[in-house]
Design an enzyme around this catalytic site. Structure first.
Site, PDB file in Angstrom:
ATOM      1  N   GLY A   1      -4.314  10.853  10.603  1.00  0.00           N
ATOM      2  CA  GLY A   1      -3.410  11.686   9.828  1.00  0.00           C
ATOM      3  C   GLY A   1      -2.262  10.853   9.332  1.00  0.00           C
ATOM      4  O   GLY A   1      -1.834   9.900   9.973  1.00  0.00           O
TER       5      GLY A   1
ATOM      6  N   VAL B   1      18.997   0.940  15.535  1.00  0.00           N
ATOM      7  CA  VAL B   1      18.910  -0.466  15.175  1.00  0.00           C
ATOM      8  C   VAL B   1      20.293  -1.069  14.938  1.00  0.00           C
ATOM      9  O   VAL B   1      20.501  -2.259  15.130  1.00  0.00           O
ATOM     10  CB  VAL B   1      18.037  -0.626  13.908  1.00  0.00           C
ATOM     11  CG1 VAL B   1      17.869  -2.080  13.564  1.00  0.00           C
ATOM     12  CG2 VAL B   1      16.687   0.037  14.115  1.00  0.00           C
TER      13      VAL B   1
ATOM     14  N   LYS C   1     -11.578  -0.250  17.572  1.00  0.00           N
ATOM     15  CA  LYS C   1     -10.455   0.153  18.417  1.00  0.00           C
ATOM     16  C   LYS C   1     -10.690  -0.262  19.867  1.00  0.00           C
ATOM     17  O   LYS C   1      -9.762  -0.695  20.552  1.00  0.00           O
ATOM     18  CB  LYS C   1     -10.238   1.656  18.304  1.00  0.00           C
ATOM     19  CG  LYS C   1      -9.737   2.058  16.912  1.00  0.00           C
ATOM     20  CD  LYS C   1      -9.856   3.558  16.709  1.00  0.00           C
ATOM     21  CE  LYS C   1      -9.289   3.992  15.374  1.00  0.00           C
ATOM     22  NZ  LYS C   1      -9.653   5.403  15.080  1.00  0.00           N
TER      23      LYS C   1
ATOM     24  N   VAL D   1      -4.800   1.660  16.568  1.00  0.00           N
ATOM     25  CA  VAL D   1      -5.733   2.183  17.565  1.00  0.00           C
ATOM     26  C   VAL D   1      -5.906   3.685  17.555  1.00  0.00           C
ATOM     27  O   VAL D   1      -7.010   4.181  17.483  1.00  0.00           O
ATOM     28  CB  VAL D   1      -5.419   1.680  18.983  1.00  0.00           C
ATOM     29  CG1 VAL D   1      -6.337   2.341  19.993  1.00  0.00           C
ATOM     30  CG2 VAL D   1      -5.636   0.188  19.043  1.00  0.00           C
TER      31      VAL D   1
ATOM     32  N   ILE E   1      -0.768   8.167  19.107  1.00  0.00           N
ATOM     33  CA  ILE E   1      -0.670   8.002  20.560  1.00  0.00           C
ATOM     34  C   ILE E   1      -0.117   6.622  20.892  1.00  0.00           C
ATOM     35  O   ILE E   1      -0.714   5.630  20.522  1.00  0.00           O
ATOM     36  CB  ILE E   1      -2.047   8.122  21.230  1.00  0.00           C
ATOM     37  CG1 ILE E   1      -2.824   9.312  20.680  1.00  0.00           C
ATOM     38  CG2 ILE E   1      -1.886   8.234  22.723  1.00  0.00           C
ATOM     39  CD1 ILE E   1      -4.220   9.428  21.269  1.00  0.00           C
TER      40      ILE E   1
ATOM     41  N   ASP F   1     -15.832   2.168  13.603  1.00  0.00           N
ATOM     42  CA  ASP F   1     -14.390   2.362  13.699  1.00  0.00           C
ATOM     43  C   ASP F   1     -13.963   2.421  15.163  1.00  0.00           C
ATOM     44  O   ASP F   1     -13.013   1.752  15.580  1.00  0.00           O
ATOM     45  CB  ASP F   1     -14.017   3.663  12.974  1.00  0.00           C
ATOM     46  CG  ASP F   1     -12.552   3.993  13.111  1.00  0.00           C
ATOM     47  OD1 ASP F   1     -11.756   3.495  12.301  1.00  0.00           O
ATOM     48  OD2 ASP F   1     -12.201   4.755  14.043  1.00  0.00           O
TER      49      ASP F   1
ATOM     50  N   GLY G   1       0.815  -1.211   0.000  1.00  0.00           N
ATOM     51  CA  GLY G   1       0.000   0.000   0.000  1.00  0.00           C
ATOM     52  C   GLY G   1       0.846   1.258   0.000  1.00  0.00           C
ATOM     53  O   GLY G   1       1.870   1.321   0.678  1.00  0.00           O
TER      54      GLY G   1
ATOM     55  N   LYS H   1      -1.610   0.132  -6.675  1.00  0.00           N
ATOM     56  CA  LYS H   1      -2.682  -0.226  -7.611  1.00  0.00           C
ATOM     57  C   LYS H   1      -2.356   0.274  -9.013  1.00  0.00           C
ATOM     58  O   LYS H   1      -2.829  -0.249 -10.000  1.00  0.00           O
ATOM     59  CB  LYS H   1      -4.004   0.391  -7.144  1.00  0.00           C
ATOM     60  CG  LYS H   1      -4.625  -0.363  -5.972  1.00  0.00           C
ATOM     61  CD  LYS H   1      -6.024   0.205  -5.672  1.00  0.00           C
ATOM     62  CE  LYS H   1      -6.491  -0.204  -4.298  1.00  0.00           C
ATOM     63  NZ  LYS H   1      -7.217   0.849  -3.613  1.00  0.00           N
TER      64      LYS H   1
ATOM     65  N   VAL I   1      -0.879   6.947   4.434  1.00  0.00           N
ATOM     66  CA  VAL I   1      -0.014   6.420   5.496  1.00  0.00           C
ATOM     67  C   VAL I   1       1.255   5.801   4.894  1.00  0.00           C
ATOM     68  O   VAL I   1       2.368   6.059   5.357  1.00  0.00           O
ATOM     69  CB  VAL I   1      -0.758   5.390   6.373  1.00  0.00           C
ATOM     70  CG1 VAL I   1       0.181   4.807   7.422  1.00  0.00           C
ATOM     71  CG2 VAL I   1      -1.953   6.041   7.054  1.00  0.00           C
TER      72      VAL I   1
END
Lengths: 431, 431
Positions: A302, A33, A205, A132, A136, A201, A10, A45, A14
């Site tokens: 967002g 790391v 969550k 979720v 946050i 939605d 995707g 797509k 995001v």
């Protein structure tokens, strides 16, 4: 040093954020790391679609198999959405020993347990912080920060779209339809807003939060849900007049070993911290027996906040890879599921109804409440324009859901009651 | 299965909370860690002291060596406080390959780097979540939750005692001394409150937060500190009148690679979320480039919240033990320390001064500001009772600290100025 190789399913908002964060923070990632991180393939797509950032066309592919079956890819990041075929992709990736990061709450609410089990079985990590509440770090707070405490209640605003709509409706008195259109224009609501405005939605969550917080497998179907589409200007006006603010609130509460999980429009006292979480922001209150109350607050959605959560999960996975300890963090639920029955769920309620405007009606109605041992905290009775009608607005003291529903049913059948206009749960002033 | 064995240094309020949580949550701990957890020895000052919970007298010892040198003890939890001798105990424990959990901010602010280095060198964990803000999992949020983001600013209320005092002073108009006495009676302030009210406790916490959030070794001496002891009722009254709330605010901000860390009484707009964090509660705002703003809120102190943090760290350590990966989580700072100079620190300022009450004084003073290119956002000029004096209260637009201090020095030397009564930083309305 061998780079850790990522496949991305995707490249929407995001996904684009994830690409940019990984590209712009190479130094920080390397520092944390200990080896380079590179994105190898991205499922899209349309390869030729114009994008507002530079990307090597050779990285793009139309075939998920090129990612799932590529033995060089260590971690699959899923930000494509969807449920059934996405689940199949991820199961195959896990069986190919790939670690998974997902931001997909629909998927996790429906198939989270199955996916986590398969991941553990294959020694793979599966992290889903971004599913979720956008930016946050609430899941980590629940799992690690409050590891030793017994969480008794989680109460939160976990959907940015509905919070934006309710904030505007309350602040400017605008009607629901008008604010929804504005939210859609601003990109805060989808063109089909059903999942948000009907509370689904938020329910997904809450199912994820309750499963983690109570260590008990809570399914989406265990969550009782009511959305915001029937909230009227009158409801908001009366709320204000009584000192309350209307929010779409998810509640997961536990008494002994029985739990209740629900999402519904709820009235909160104006001074309650959640009453002051506005616009597209989210916040979750967590009550622990030892810690008392803590709150996590931040952007609920967002592109970049969600991408930040995704990359944080990626960092965790990569650290685990370096240490050779993947697939050990998902603990199976500790407790058997045990849901509260309606006579075990307690709350205050706001009720607005139109009744026949004649002597004795008020007394008859209050008697009906008294029979079920439900008393009142606040009552307003007002004349209205409709002929022969009066309006009663009341807030009860704490009552069981069962008693309250019995009362509602009897009010519906009562000839003195013209109309039950609205009813809402009232929370946050237990004192 | 072999139990993990704990040694506890200290059995004050936090230590007692730790004992109770470990004893009451055996099932949950066992579920998370996979083996039993038992406390073997506890260092106390007085074995015969009456305690309000049951404890096996044989577990208590007066000798730290019995814990530090016991090869059976895996983890040492330090809740005794103190700095120099405590540091020596912990260094010895680390060299004996014991993992450390500490709630000691004084120690971590002064010797955190040294202790962390020794722990990493010996393959030991050293966790200190409880040292910053009682029950708020802020350190984990910074390290893990925002792992991939670039944090640009942290702003918070990180001392419960001073927040309690300022809340009461603002709400009831009570004078400082009176509220301090009340706080002492309620156990919110120590009998010697210096570390709290002079801002040192907050400064230690900000040094720890800045070190972690900016990945740069910030020492306590890098933090500029001002306490709350000189705040007067007049200051609070004027703040309110101008729409502000006074809080003791810790700020750590970063511009490019230069940082500023400070603690001082600060005026915040009344609608700012931190302005509404009251009583003994703490909250930290974190601004990340990608995530935007997030907030962590919770009890700033207290026996059980702090003990919860300690036991959460313990769970993390024990999980690492089971996986055999202790001592790998403390990353060395990524950046060299680089502090902002006074001409690089920008803020708004509140200033209250008494001036000669004669024609032209006001113009002369404002001219002095103009010379340094500092302009005003708000000005009040008021008559006062003192003969020949007028009071001026003003809020500047953003100015560099250097310019502002130059202005203050010139005001001090100016014969027209009788007295600089007070000045505070103003934050939170950057718009």
């Amino acid at each position: 040093m061998k780079a850790i190789s990522i496949g991305l399913l995707g490249l929407g908002t995001v996904g684009s954020g994830v690409v940019q964060i990984i590209n712009n923070h190479q130094d920080k990632l390397m520092h944390q790391v200990g080896c380079p991180v590179k994105i190898k393939k991205i499922l899209v797509k349309n390869i030729d679609k114009a994008r507002d950032f530079e990307i090597d066309r050779n990285m793009l592919t139309l075939s998920a198999d090129e990612i799932i079956d590529d033995p060089e890819i260590d971690v699959v990041i899923e930000v494509m959405g969807g449920v059934e075929s996405t689940k199949e992709y991820l199961l195959r990736a896990i069986r190919n020993k790939k670690h998974i990061i997902t931001a997909n709450k629909d998927l996790m609410a429906l198939y989270g347990s199955e996916l986590l089990e398969e991941a553990t079985h294959n020694g793979c990590d599966l992290f889903y912080e971004a599913s979720v509440a956008g930016g946050i770090p609430i899941l980590r707070g629940l799992v690690d920060g409050l590891a030793s405490d017994r969480i008794t209640k989680m109460m939160g605003i976990v959907n940015g779209t509905t919070n934006f709509i309710l904030t505007k409706m309350s602040k400017y008195g605008s009607p629901y339809e008008e604010v929804l259109t504005e939210a859609q224009q601003l990109g805060y609501a989808e063109s089909d807003p059903t999942a948000d405005v009907e509370g689904l939605d938020a329910a997904r969550k809450m199912a994820i939060l309750a499963t983690l917080g109570f260590s008990m497998k809570i399914d989406l179907s265990d969550v009782s849900v009511k959305g915001i589409t029937s909230i009227t200007k009158e409801d908001l006006d009366y709320s204000k007049r009584l000192g309350y603010t209307m929010k779409l609130i998810g509640i997961a509460s536990r008494t002994d070993e029985k739990v209740e999980v629900s999402v519904q429009p709820t009235l909160l006292p104006e001074a309650h911290p959640l009453a002051n979480v506005n616009d597209e922001y989210n916040a979750v209150y967590v009550y622990g027996e030892a810690v008392g109350e803590t709150m996590f607050y931040g952007p609920g959605a967002g592109s970049l906040p969600t991408a930040t959560s995704v990359v944080s999960d990626l960092v965790m996975t990569m650290k685990n890879m370096r240490l050779g300890v993947n697939g050990r963090s998902a603990a199976a639920p500790q407790f058997e599921k045990c849901l509260k029955k309606p006579d075990e769920v307690y709350s205050k309620y706001f009720l607005r109804l139109h009744v026949k405007d004649e002597v004795g009606v008020f007394a008859k109605i209050t008697t009906l409440f008294a029979k079920h041992s439900v008393s009142f905290e606040k009552i307003l009775q007002l004349p209205i324009k409709e002929k022969d009608s009066a309006e009663i607005v009341l807030v009860t003291h704490r009552a069981s859901l069962q008693d309250y529903e019995n009362i509602l049913n009897q009010l519906k059948d009562n000839a003195l009651v013209h109309n039950i206009k609205s009813t809402y749960r009232v929370e946050g002033d237990e004192a």
